[in-house]
Design a protein around this motif. Structure first.
Motif, short mmCIF file in Angstrom:
data_model
loop_
_atom_site.label_atom_id
_atom_site.label_comp_id
_atom_site.label_asym_id
_atom_site.label_seq_id
_atom_site.Cartn_x
_atom_site.Cartn_y
_atom_site.Cartn_z
N GLN A 8 -4.51 -1.76 -8.41
CA GLN A 8 -5.41 -2.20 -7.49
C GLN A 8 -5.69 -0.83 -6.47
O GLN A 8 -6.86 -1.46 -6.26
N ASN A 32 0.82 -1.56 0.24
CA ASN A 32 -0.25 0.17 0.19
C ASN A 32 0.55 1.50 0.19
O ASN A 32 0.31 2.39 0.16
N LYS A 86 -9.90 -0.46 -5.90
CA LYS A 86 -10.13 -0.02 -4.37
C LYS A 86 -10.74 1.57 -3.70
O LYS A 86 -12.00 1.82 -3.24
#
Length: 215
Positions: free
Chosen positions: A171, A129, A175
């Motif tokens: 990704q 992340n 999200k």
């Protein structure tokens, strides 16, 4: 060990984290080290007393250093520390630099602490992340050298343990429910700014957002 040539004992209450029953031993109004209340009587640490060099050397080597080593191992039992992080922690606990240097040498020689191992563990934990840029900045703040950071990233990338930056951006777009052409301008700019703050380059972000729009 010849770290001090003259020492007249003074003390005052140590005010800091976990300071209950701790006292500062001072030399010429400078902090030398921290002792516990029980040490005052046990080692005859009374105000105004002068110590010989031999007495001081023995006290430091037999009491302060072993205590510092035990403290560092206790801290490492809870989590990994960088060398800088451990130095800062020991300094916060009242250990002087000359003791910290010896404690750190003990930890490094026995491989209880290792910046490369720390860097790799940090990268594995947060690479899902955080951008590489953000990872580097965070590791620098923890005192990890540039060489160690680069070699750790290279090793993890070659072993497949470091996700590609493009895959990570895509990704994060998923999200954030990025909908390509169906995303209004305000939402587009909000997502774009979010990814910039994560440390990704504007070029990479625009390319991924454009391709996810079908261009």
């Amino acid at each position: 060990m010849s770290w001090l040539t003259h020492f007249r004992f003074q003390w005052k209450k140590f005010f800091g984290k976990r300071s209950k029953n701790k006292y500062l031993i001072l030399t010429d109004n400078e902090i030398a080290f921290v002792v516990y209340k029980g040490d005052l009587s046990k080692y005859n640490l009374r105000k105004g007393r002068e110590f010989s060099q031999e007495e001081l050397d023995a006290f430091v080597s037999e009491v302060i250093l072993p205590r510092g080593k035990r403290r560092s191992l206790y801290l490492l039992g809870a989590r990994e520390y960088s060398c800088k992080g451990m130095r800062d922690k020991l300094r916060q606990d009242g250990y002087p630099d000359f003791c910290i240097n010896e404690i750190m040498e003990f930890l490094k020689c026995n491989r209880y602490i290792d910046d490369e191992r720390y860097a790799k563990a940090f990268i594995r934990t947060y690479s899902g992340n955080q951008s590489v840029s953000r990872l580097k900045n965070n590791l620098r703040q923890k005192g990890i050298s540039e060489e160690c950071i680069e070699s750790s990233l290279e090793d993890l990338a070659s072993s497949g343990d470091l996700p590609s930056q493009e895959a990570l951006v895509r990704q994060m777009l998923r999200k954030k429910n990025y909908k390509g052409y169906n995303t209004d301008r305000k939402e587009y700019e909000r997502i774009f700014s979010y990814l910039l703050r994560k440390g990704f380059s504007s070029e990479l972000i625009r390319r991924c957002m454009r391709e996810d729009s079908g261009e």
